[in-house]
Design an enzyme around this catalytic site. Structure first.
Site, PDB file in Angstrom:
ATOM      1  N   ASP A   1       0.808  -1.241   0.000  1.00 23.17           N
ATOM      2  CA  ASP A   1       0.000   0.000   0.000  1.00 23.17           C
ATOM      3  C   ASP A   1       0.836   1.284   0.000  1.00 23.17           C
ATOM      4  O   ASP A   1       0.382   2.305   0.514  1.00 23.17           O
ATOM      5  CB  ASP A   1      -0.912   0.095   1.244  1.00 23.17           C
TER       6      ASP A   1
ATOM      7  N   CYS B   1      -4.529  -5.354  -2.896  1.00 24.26           N
ATOM      8  CA  CYS B   1      -3.381  -6.207  -2.550  1.00 24.26           C
ATOM      9  C   CYS B   1      -3.372  -7.557  -3.250  1.00 24.26           C
ATOM     10  O   CYS B   1      -2.448  -7.867  -3.997  1.00 24.26           O
ATOM     11  CB  CYS B   1      -3.323  -6.449  -1.049  1.00 24.26           C
TER      12      CYS B   1
ATOM     13  N   ASP C   1       2.557  -2.824  -4.052  1.00 19.05           N
ATOM     14  CA  ASP C   1       1.466  -3.528  -4.744  1.00 19.05           C
ATOM     15  C   ASP C   1       0.390  -2.597  -5.296  1.00 19.05           C
ATOM     16  O   ASP C   1      -0.233  -2.885  -6.314  1.00 19.05           O
ATOM     17  CB  ASP C   1       0.849  -4.633  -3.858  1.00 19.05           C
TER      18      ASP C   1
END
Ligand code: NAG
Ligand code: NAG
Ligand code: NAG
Ligand code: NAG
Ligand code: NAG
Length: 515
Positions: A49, A84, A318
């Site tokens: 993140d 994710c 990600d």
């Protein structure tokens, strides 16, 4: 050669022989050198993140110096999907979500599911690296459902990995369980023994000490930072005490001409939301300081091992993140730049220092690039992305940048209303703080993003309005104005055609993008 052979007199034959000898020497060297020359080592650091648009790289001073300044920084790096588990599945397989079929963070959406394990995971890039005789090592967060009972428990170790230290479930800093080569290992909350970011580093150093010098190594380090619960190392918990989330761009702007989910938040945001997101912003940066230390220690270690010049180091995340944009408190999952752009820096052989590269690169390109470096013939692998080695190291490879690409996302919801927000209906999720929801089943969209010729984004929603959003990123970098009603309909049609093609592309057809 012509000059050597045309010379008259007694020297001619001798010169000819000398030239042949030189030729032979070169030829044997090419063959022998290729044989003994093992491919370069590779390290992939994948954070959780970490945005690049809202200052996510600002605390990473050592990382920027040791990777970015020592190599290439990609200013147009994107995830094919801003969540994710689907994004990580794209990194591992080099495939768009419509091909690896991991749709969300749940087991039922194929996150680490038995079908994923039987299918896409069995031909992910580690399998090929292992065949190329790489010694492979993984530590940290893998996929959100990894290690759960229904996903085969901790005993499931994906193929291709020699050493495996994977987190069960989603990111944590303390009080977590690892699968250590298929065996359960429980951790508590002692900083010295358990802090996950540090543990990942320590295990990687042990692995490097035990490696066999005749084979190259591959390390994938996947720290929890800067994901919630944002637990910084004790020495960093007072850092950035006066930092607040940036207030510029689309911060707390109403999403008035956007799809319905963006029309829900109260605007301006209440103080409780502002305080919550500022706190999250600070703590995210604090957790990243341990990742910055990780990079420094790793680079020093490689230098001591005399492997630094023969190692590619990739640093990326990600997906992106937002804090207050369009009055959405905190999360990812949106089609906007802050969520789909990711940091990407690479250093390694053939990459000149201090380069900023504009070529658009996607997370599905990481797999092909790693395999390209390792010597795998890319026409033999089942991936949608393309190697960007040619972009970073044009002395090693030829290649052109793609002019446009696909971003696709399947919204997450919950079947019944959130008990904390009884006024809201079913189908929504991530409704905190202040009952502003960040996601919904029909926050399902696909976009074409063009960069090389135009700087445009065209998105279609699978909702009851078949909502369309279009942005001109040159005149409107913060995506404040949806121009769908203003643009030439033939342009919309062309973008729609590209989108339809990309949404069902496989392999070559995903790369077959023309200006
Ligand atoms: C899960 O993956 C399998 C094959 O890998 C696919 O057939 C199935 O449709 C996927 N499930 C979802 C919900 O997409
Ligand atoms: C870890 O778990 C223990 C026992 O449940 C608890 O007391 C402690 O607060 C937890 N620590 C963290 C950092 O969550
Ligand atoms: C990592 O190694 C360092 C140096 O040996 C040590 O001080 C630290 O406690 C270790 N941390 C973890 C979580 O293993
Ligand atoms: C919100 O916070 C600001 C500054 O911290 C303050 O001036 C304002 O009065 C607060 N508003 C409410 C409704 O509490
Ligand atoms: C994930 O995808 C599956 C399959 O489409 C769906 O059944 C499930 O509800 C989704 N999970 C969430 C949280 O939206």
């Amino acid at each position: 050669m012509a000059g050597l052979e045309s010379g008259p007199g007694p020297d001619r034959g001798r010169r000819h022989l000398a030239a042949v000898a030189l030729h032979l020497a070169l030829l044997t060297c090419v063959l022998r050198c290729a044989e003994s020359d093992k491919p370069s080592n590779i390290i992939l650091i994948l954070t959780d993140d970490q945005d690049v648009e809202l200052g996510g790289m600002t605390p990473m001073k050592k990382t920027k110096a040791l990777i970015g300044d020592a190599g290439a920084t990609f200013s147009n790096a994107f995830t094919a999907t801003p969540l994710c588990c689907p994004s990580r599945s794209s990194v591992l397989t080099g495939q768009y979500p419509h091909n690896h079929a991991v749709r969300n963070n749940s087991l039922s959406g194929n996150c680490s599911s038995p079908l994923w394990q039987k299918g896409p995971e069995s031909e992910a890039f580690p399998v090929y690296l292992s065949k190329q005789k790489y010694q492979t090592f993984f530590a940290g967060k893998y996929l959100n459902q990894y290690g759960t009972k229904e996903a085969g428990d901790v005993s499931h170790v994906p193929p291709g990995w020699d050493q495996w230290h994977a987190l069960v479930g989603n990111s944590q800093y303390y009080n977590y369980t690892l699968s250590v080569n298929g065996k359960e290992e429980k951790h508590g909350d002692s900083y010295e023994k358990d802090y996950l970011t540090d543990l990942i580093l320590n295990r990687s150093l042990n692995f490097l000490d035990g490696r066999k010098a005749q084979h190259p190594f591959f390390l994938m380090l996947s720290p929890p930072a800067p994901h919630s619960p944002w637990t910084a190392a004790p020495q960093y918990q007072k850092e950035f005490s006066d930092v607040k989330a940036p207030r510029d761009g689309s911060f707390d702007k109403p999403g008035k001409d956007k799809h319905w989910l963006l029309r829900q938040p109260s605007n301006p945001m209440p103080n409780t939301s502002l305080n919550f997101l500022d706190d999250a912003y600070r703590k995210r940066w604090q957790t990243l300081l341990s990742v910055d230390d990780m990079v420094e220690t790793l680079v020093k270690k490689l230098d001591n091992m005399k492997e630094l010049d023969n190692t590619y180091i990739f640093y990326t995340s990600d997906n992106g993140y937002h804090t207050g944009q369009f009055s959405l408190p905190i999360d990812k999952r949106q089609l906007y730049e802050f969520d789909i752009r990711v940091p990407l820096m690479v250093r390694g052989p053939g990459i000149k220092p201090k380069q900023t590269l504009q070529a658009p690169v996607l997370n599905i390109d990481l797999g092909p690039t790693l395999l390209d470096i390792s010597g795998v013939n890319l026409s033999s692998v089942n991936m949608d992305g393309q190697s960007f080695l040619s972009q970073m190291a044009p002395s090693l490879r030829n290649g052109t940048a793609r002019p446009y690409f696909l971003v696709e996302y399947t919204g997450e919801g919950r079947p019944s209303p959130d008990p904390a927000c009884p006024k809201l209906g079913p189908g929504l999720s991530q409704c905190f703080p202040d009952c502003v929801c960040e996601d919904a089943y029909n926050n399902t969209y696909a976009c074409v993003r063009t960069l090389v010729e135009h700087n445009l984004q065209y998105c279609e929603f699978a909702d009851s309005e078949s909502f369309v959003e279009v942005y001109n990123l040159t005149s409107d970098p913060h995506q404040l104005e949806n121009i769908v009603k203003k643009v030439d309909p033939t342009l919309l049609q062309a973008m729609n055609q590209r989108l339809i093609k990309l949404q069902s592309c496989v392999g070559d057809s995903c790369r077959d993008t023309k200006k």
